[in-house]
Design an enzyme around this catalytic site. Sequence first.
Site, short mmCIF file in Angstrom:
data_model
loop_
_atom_site.label_atom_id
_atom_site.label_comp_id
_atom_site.label_asym_id
_atom_site.label_seq_id
_atom_site.Cartn_x
_atom_site.Cartn_y
_atom_site.Cartn_z
N MET A 1 0.85 -1.19 0.00
CA MET A 1 0.00 0.00 0.00
C MET A 1 0.88 1.23 0.00
O MET A 1 1.65 1.47 0.93
CB MET A 1 -0.91 0.02 1.22
CG MET A 1 -1.85 1.21 1.25
SD MET A 1 -2.99 1.19 2.63
CE MET A 1 -1.91 1.66 3.97
N CYS A 2 0.82 2.02 -1.05
CA CYS A 2 1.57 3.26 -1.17
C CYS A 2 0.61 4.38 -1.54
O CYS A 2 -0.55 4.14 -1.87
CB CYS A 2 2.66 3.14 -2.22
SG CYS A 2 3.91 1.88 -1.85
N GLY A 3 1.10 5.59 -1.50
CA GLY A 3 0.28 6.74 -1.88
C GLY A 3 0.91 7.48 -3.04
O GLY A 3 2.13 7.66 -3.08
N ARG A 32 -0.39 5.99 4.12
CA ARG A 32 -0.34 5.00 3.05
C ARG A 32 1.09 4.56 2.75
O ARG A 32 1.30 3.55 2.08
CB ARG A 32 -0.98 5.56 1.77
CG ARG A 32 -2.49 5.69 1.84
CD ARG A 32 -3.07 5.90 0.43
NE ARG A 32 -2.83 4.75 -0.42
CZ ARG A 32 -3.63 3.69 -0.51
NH1 ARG A 32 -4.73 3.64 0.23
NH2 ARG A 32 -3.34 2.69 -1.30
N THR A 142 4.43 8.29 -1.52
CA THR A 142 4.72 7.87 -0.15
C THR A 142 4.77 6.34 -0.16
O THR A 142 3.86 5.69 -0.66
CB THR A 142 3.65 8.37 0.84
OG1 THR A 142 2.40 7.74 0.58
CG2 THR A 142 3.49 9.88 0.72
#
Length: 293
Positions: A1-3, A32, A142
């Site tokens: 999970m990244c942003g 995130r 992120t």
Amino acid sequence: MCGIVGLFLKDPKLEPELGAMLAEMLDIMCDRGPDSAGFAVYSAGAPGFVKLTLRGPAGTDFTALGAAIAHPILPRDTHAVLSVPVAEEATVRAALGRLAPEIRVVGAGQRMELYKEVGLPADVARRFKLETMAGTHAIGHTRMATESAVTTEGAHPFSTGTDQCLVHNGSLSNHAGVRRRLAREGFRVDTENDSEVAAAYLSYRMRGGDTLGEALTHSLDDLDGFYTFVVGTESGFGVLRDPIACKPAVMAETDGYVAFGSEYRALAGLPGIATAKLWEPEPAKVYFWDRAA
């Protein structure tokens, strides 16, 4: 999970606020991806010159290095920007390798500056004074590391072409095979991160004559997995989700800007968002906005 976040400004009056707007978006996406962050900003550039974004160990004396190579260097924490005539780029890169082999060139282009580090995204943005930066468009990331270690090298964006970079949320299942294919074509991938493979793949296609849109379209056949890509170029930025589109994404457009966020809350503080056109990017559809259009 990244942003992932991105901004493309249509209204020049917003350009002095680009960095501040992106910094707030990155801050909101901290949860995130809390382990590292990075961003690329496209600002003014001088014709005939290339900006090299350098990264060195903490405490690097970039001012002294600039004096040694006879070109001024603008430090920003562990990074710095060096602007040189295009005709001198190869010579300057060779001098850097000889005088400071620990320095890495993480990005190059007439307009692009690229910064990334380990740490909370809000802290990374503050270290590089993102809120003070102006420009026409920018993308940011992120990271929550999954496929590789928490390192600055593994942070996004990845740049494998002039004025071109990529941020990615998801995972590629065939990146090892694509990496070997790219190596045979002379494209070096330095990290374990599958996102750098994706960036190099797009550069490979574009070097062969594809537009960015065509390269992204070909990636739907050549890159397996689940992913959302946001790609920056000298004149714009593009978005692509895989055919399943399982990773979250939302976009907003007003008369002043186009914005991308992994979640709506990343966009909620933007000016005029209450009346913006909002939509979720469709699966397997290339979106691109270009200053030159």
